[in-house]
Design an enzyme around this catalytic site. Structure first.
Site, PDB file in Angstrom:
ATOM      1  N   LYS A  10       6.454  -0.192   0.622  1.00 43.95           N
ATOM      2  CA  LYS A  10       5.056  -0.466   0.966  1.00 43.95           C
ATOM      3  C   LYS A  10       4.681  -1.905   0.596  1.00 43.95           C
ATOM      4  O   LYS A  10       4.134  -2.646   1.404  1.00 43.95           O
ATOM      5  CB  LYS A  10       4.118   0.523   0.235  1.00 43.95           C
ATOM      6  CG  LYS A  10       4.437   1.988   0.484  1.00 43.95           C
ATOM      7  CD  LYS A  10       3.456   2.910  -0.195  1.00 43.95           C
ATOM      8  CE  LYS A  10       3.464   2.856  -1.723  1.00 43.95           C
ATOM      9  NZ  LYS A  10       4.742   3.296  -2.344  1.00 43.95           N
ATOM     10  N   ARG A  85      -4.168   8.222  -3.499  1.00 46.02           N
ATOM     11  CA  ARG A  85      -3.005   9.003  -3.926  1.00 46.02           C
ATOM     12  C   ARG A  85      -3.355  10.439  -4.265  1.00 46.02           C
ATOM     13  O   ARG A  85      -2.459  11.201  -4.631  1.00 46.02           O
ATOM     14  CB  ARG A  85      -2.413   8.369  -5.196  1.00 46.02           C
ATOM     15  CG  ARG A  85      -1.397   7.297  -4.913  1.00 46.02           C
ATOM     16  CD  ARG A  85      -1.173   6.571  -6.208  1.00 46.02           C
ATOM     17  NE  ARG A  85       0.210   6.374  -6.479  1.00 46.02           N
ATOM     18  CZ  ARG A  85       0.816   5.184  -6.385  1.00 46.02           C
ATOM     19  NH1 ARG A  85       0.161   4.131  -5.995  1.00 46.02           N
ATOM     20  NH2 ARG A  85       2.062   5.075  -6.691  1.00 46.02           N
ATOM     21  N   ARG A 124      15.301  -2.985  -8.360  1.00 49.35           N
ATOM     22  CA  ARG A 124      14.184  -3.886  -8.009  1.00 49.35           C
ATOM     23  C   ARG A 124      13.934  -4.932  -9.095  1.00 49.35           C
ATOM     24  O   ARG A 124      13.907  -4.635 -10.284  1.00 49.35           O
ATOM     25  CB  ARG A 124      12.914  -3.064  -7.812  1.00 49.35           C
ATOM     26  CG  ARG A 124      11.692  -3.959  -7.654  1.00 49.35           C
ATOM     27  CD  ARG A 124      10.504  -3.255  -7.114  1.00 49.35           C
ATOM     28  NE  ARG A 124      10.060  -2.133  -7.898  1.00 49.35           N
ATOM     29  CZ  ARG A 124       9.048  -1.361  -7.550  1.00 49.35           C
ATOM     30  NH1 ARG A 124       8.404  -1.585  -6.434  1.00 49.35           N
ATOM     31  NH2 ARG A 124       8.692  -0.354  -8.313  1.00 49.35           N
ATOM     32  N   ARG A 157      10.151  -3.701 -13.755  1.00 47.34           N
ATOM     33  CA  ARG A 157       8.979  -2.941 -14.204  1.00 47.34           C
ATOM     34  C   ARG A 157       9.381  -1.853 -15.192  1.00 47.34           C
ATOM     35  O   ARG A 157      10.428  -1.224 -15.036  1.00 47.34           O
ATOM     36  CB  ARG A 157       8.293  -2.295 -12.991  1.00 47.34           C
ATOM     37  CG  ARG A 157       7.305  -3.221 -12.331  1.00 47.34           C
ATOM     38  CD  ARG A 157       6.778  -2.743 -11.009  1.00 47.34           C
ATOM     39  NE  ARG A 157       6.417  -1.340 -10.923  1.00 47.34           N
ATOM     40  CZ  ARG A 157       5.847  -0.793  -9.841  1.00 47.34           C
ATOM     41  NH1 ARG A 157       5.568  -1.552  -8.788  1.00 47.34           N
ATOM     42  NH2 ARG A 157       5.552   0.485  -9.803  1.00 47.34           N
ATOM     43  N   ARG A 168       7.754   9.835 -11.179  1.00 46.24           N
ATOM     44  CA  ARG A 168       6.899   9.288 -10.119  1.00 46.24           C
ATOM     45  C   ARG A 168       7.172   9.971  -8.781  1.00 46.24           C
ATOM     46  O   ARG A 168       6.258  10.239  -8.009  1.00 46.24           O
ATOM     47  CB  ARG A 168       7.120   7.772  -9.991  1.00 46.24           C
ATOM     48  CG  ARG A 168       6.470   6.985 -11.119  1.00 46.24           C
ATOM     49  CD  ARG A 168       7.074   5.614 -11.254  1.00 46.24           C
ATOM     50  NE  ARG A 168       6.861   4.771 -10.103  1.00 46.24           N
ATOM     51  CZ  ARG A 168       7.620   3.708  -9.812  1.00 46.24           C
ATOM     52  NH1 ARG A 168       8.630   3.379 -10.594  1.00 46.24           N
ATOM     53  NH2 ARG A 168       7.366   2.982  -8.759  1.00 46.24           N
TER      54      ARG A 168
HETATM   55  P1  AP5 Z   1       8.745  -1.995  -2.742  1.00 48.42           P
HETATM   56  O1  AP5 Z   1       8.265  -2.675  -1.503  1.00 48.42           O
HETATM   57  O2  AP5 Z   1       8.455  -2.654  -4.049  1.00 48.42           O
HETATM   58  O3  AP5 Z   1       8.318  -0.466  -2.711  1.00 48.42           O
HETATM   59  P2  AP5 Z   1       6.878   0.214  -2.904  1.00 48.42           P
HETATM   60  O4  AP5 Z   1       6.778   1.304  -1.870  1.00 48.42           O
HETATM   61  O5  AP5 Z   1       5.809  -0.816  -2.924  1.00 48.42           O
HETATM   62  O6  AP5 Z   1       7.147   0.882  -4.304  1.00 48.42           O
HETATM   63  P3  AP5 Z   1       6.282   0.880  -5.661  1.00 48.42           P
HETATM   64  O7  AP5 Z   1       7.212   1.366  -6.724  1.00 48.42           O
HETATM   65  O8  AP5 Z   1       5.620  -0.432  -5.885  1.00 48.42           O
HETATM   66  O9  AP5 Z   1       5.257   1.951  -5.296  1.00 48.42           O
HETATM   67  P4  AP5 Z   1       4.467   2.816  -6.258  1.00 48.42           P
HETATM   68  O10 AP5 Z   1       3.566   3.445  -5.283  1.00 48.42           O
HETATM   69  O11 AP5 Z   1       5.192   3.715  -7.150  1.00 48.42           O
HETATM   70  O12 AP5 Z   1       3.903   1.753  -7.309  1.00 48.42           O
HETATM   71  P5  AP5 Z   1       2.461   1.156  -7.533  1.00 48.42           P
HETATM   72  O13 AP5 Z   1       2.643  -0.210  -8.016  1.00 48.42           O
HETATM   73  O14 AP5 Z   1       1.580   1.413  -6.363  1.00 48.42           O
HETATM   74  O15 AP5 Z   1      10.344  -1.797  -2.596  1.00 48.42           O
HETATM   75  C1  AP5 Z   1      11.096  -1.239  -3.660  1.00 48.42           C
HETATM   76  C2  AP5 Z   1      12.462  -1.941  -3.750  1.00 48.42           C
HETATM   77  O16 AP5 Z   1      13.193  -1.663  -2.564  1.00 48.42           O
HETATM   78  C3  AP5 Z   1      12.380  -3.474  -3.850  1.00 48.42           C
HETATM   79  O17 AP5 Z   1      13.414  -3.916  -4.676  1.00 48.42           O
HETATM   80  C4  AP5 Z   1      12.615  -3.941  -2.410  1.00 48.42           C
HETATM   81  O18 AP5 Z   1      13.216  -5.227  -2.373  1.00 48.42           O
HETATM   82  C5  AP5 Z   1      13.548  -2.861  -1.893  1.00 48.42           C
HETATM   83  N1  AP5 Z   1      13.372  -2.599  -0.463  1.00 48.42           N
HETATM   84  C6  AP5 Z   1      12.209  -2.492   0.231  1.00 48.42           C
HETATM   85  N2  AP5 Z   1      12.450  -2.217   1.526  1.00 48.42           N
HETATM   86  C7  AP5 Z   1      13.813  -2.133   1.651  1.00 48.42           C
HETATM   87  C8  AP5 Z   1      14.687  -1.870   2.753  1.00 48.42           C
HETATM   88  N3  AP5 Z   1      14.233  -1.641   3.988  1.00 48.42           N
HETATM   89  N4  AP5 Z   1      16.013  -1.852   2.497  1.00 48.42           N
HETATM   90  C9  AP5 Z   1      16.504  -2.083   1.253  1.00 48.42           C
HETATM   91  N5  AP5 Z   1      15.718  -2.355   0.179  1.00 48.42           N
HETATM   92  C10 AP5 Z   1      14.389  -2.378   0.375  1.00 48.42           C
HETATM   93  O19 AP5 Z   1       1.923   2.106  -8.698  1.00 48.42           O
HETATM   94  C11 AP5 Z   1       2.452   2.049 -10.007  1.00 48.42           C
HETATM   95  C12 AP5 Z   1       1.686   3.006 -10.914  1.00 48.42           C
HETATM   96  O20 AP5 Z   1       0.293   2.614 -10.964  1.00 48.42           O
HETATM   97  C13 AP5 Z   1       1.655   4.472 -10.454  1.00 48.42           C
HETATM   98  O21 AP5 Z   1       2.808   5.192 -10.864  1.00 48.42           O
HETATM   99  C14 AP5 Z   1       0.369   4.963 -11.135  1.00 48.42           C
HETATM  100  O22 AP5 Z   1       0.581   5.186 -12.514  1.00 48.42           O
HETATM  101  C15 AP5 Z   1      -0.569   3.765 -11.016  1.00 48.42           C
HETATM  102  N6  AP5 Z   1      -1.364   3.826  -9.768  1.00 48.42           N
HETATM  103  C16 AP5 Z   1      -1.298   2.945  -8.732  1.00 48.42           C
HETATM  104  N7  AP5 Z   1      -2.151   3.311  -7.765  1.00 48.42           N
HETATM  105  C17 AP5 Z   1      -2.765   4.449  -8.200  1.00 48.42           C
HETATM  106  C18 AP5 Z   1      -3.732   5.316  -7.619  1.00 48.42           C
HETATM  107  N8  AP5 Z   1      -4.237   5.100  -6.394  1.00 48.42           N
HETATM  108  N9  AP5 Z   1      -4.131   6.393  -8.342  1.00 48.42           N
HETATM  109  C19 AP5 Z   1      -3.641   6.628  -9.583  1.00 48.42           C
HETATM  110  N10 AP5 Z   1      -2.710   5.859 -10.185  1.00 48.42           N
HETATM  111  C20 AP5 Z   1      -2.277   4.781  -9.489  1.00 48.42           C
END
Ligand code: AP5
Length: 211
Positions: A10, A85, A124, A157, A168
């Site tokens: 994402k 979420r 990552r 991270r 997660r």
């Molecule tokens: P990346 O693009 O970083 O993936 P992502 O989907 O953004 O994954 P996240 O881990 O950031 O999502 P998340 O939803 O868990 O975390 P968030 O920060 O929102 O890609 C991942 C890896 O894969 C990278 O190394 C990339 O290079 C690689 N990659 C990408 N595409 C690829 C491809 N096609 N082929 C190969 N490799 C590829 O949330 C973190 C925490 O914050 C949550 O756990 C929660 O505690 C809190 N939080 C955030 N939002 C909320 C909410 N709305 N409500 C409650 N808690 C929340």
């Protein structure tokens, strides 16, 4: 809006889509990490939930989104990433957007297998300065200049540790995956295969937006 499990790509795809479509990218994960880096009370409270792989309470996250939308940041169009979420967050977003007379045009669901998600999150690396995401095998940092100056400063991270990743992914299945049905019911969900190269996935996203 991007919907999809942790590691689906994402954040990576949102950066490119934001630049190509001229949208404001709102990632609640990034906002929470910014709060933590600034040492705010909200950030410190959120850290415990994030490190454990749990969701931060709805009221906290909804408050952050409300503040951004009401400040006018959404006027030119927004790309939500990692929000909503939960059912409560989705309903609150509907109500906020209705108040601002803003439509929710499309929900892009990035679909990726669990094995692939684990591989992606385990490798990552992120830049502390510009926030760009790299992967030690799939898209390694080549030493190119950081947009913020100098070289990128890479780190992993805390919630990309194996136990937190497993948590997660389970939390996603339990609390967030039901939103697929919610947005299908609204007729705006578009499923996108999130496996393949970054360019292949981006092309599918473009096609899904234009469909
Ligand atoms: P990346 O693009 O970083 O993936 P992502 O989907 O953004 O994954 P996240 O881990 O950031 O999502 P998340 O939803 O868990 O975390 P968030 O920060 O929102 O890609 C991942 C890896 O894969 C990278 O190394 C990339 O290079 C690689 N990659 C990408 N595409 C690829 C491809 N096609 N082929 C190969 N490799 C590829 O949330 C973190 C925490 O914050 C949550 O756990 C929660 O505690 C809190 N939080 C955030 N939002 C909320 C909410 N709305 N409500 C409650 N808690 C929340």
């Amino acid at each position: 809006m991007f919907l999809g499990p942790p590691g689906a790509g994402k954040g990576t795809q949102a950066e490119r889509l934001r630049d190509d479509l001229g949208l404001v990218h709102i990632s609640t994960g990034d906002l929470l990490r910014e709060e933590l880096a600034a040492g705010t009370k909200l950030g410190i409270e959120a850290k415990g939930f994030m490190d454990a792989g749990e969701l931060v309470p709805d009221a906290v996250v909804i408050g952050m989104i409300r503040e951004r939308l009401q400040s006018g940041a959404a006027a030119g169009g927004v790309l939500f990433d990692g929000f909503p979420r939960t059912d409560a967050q989705a309903r609150e977003l509907d109500s906020l957007l209705a108040d601002l007379s803003l439509p929710l045009d499309a929900v892009l669901l990035l679909e990726v297998s669990r094995d692939e998600l684990v591989r992606r999150l385990g490798g990552r690396w992120l830049c502390r300065k510009c926030g760009r995401s790299y992967h030690e095998v799939f898209s390694p940092y080549a030493g190119t200049p950081c947009p913020k100056g100098g070289q990128c400063e890479l780190y992993q991270r805390d919630d990309d540790r194996a136990e937190a990743v497993a948590k997660r992914l389970d939390v996603y299945e339990r609390q967030t995956a039901p939103l697929v049905g919610y947005y299908e019911g609204h007729g705006i969900l578009r499923r996108v295969d999130g496996e393949g190269t970054l360019d292949e996935v981006y092309e599918r996203l473009e096609a899904a937006i234009q469909a």
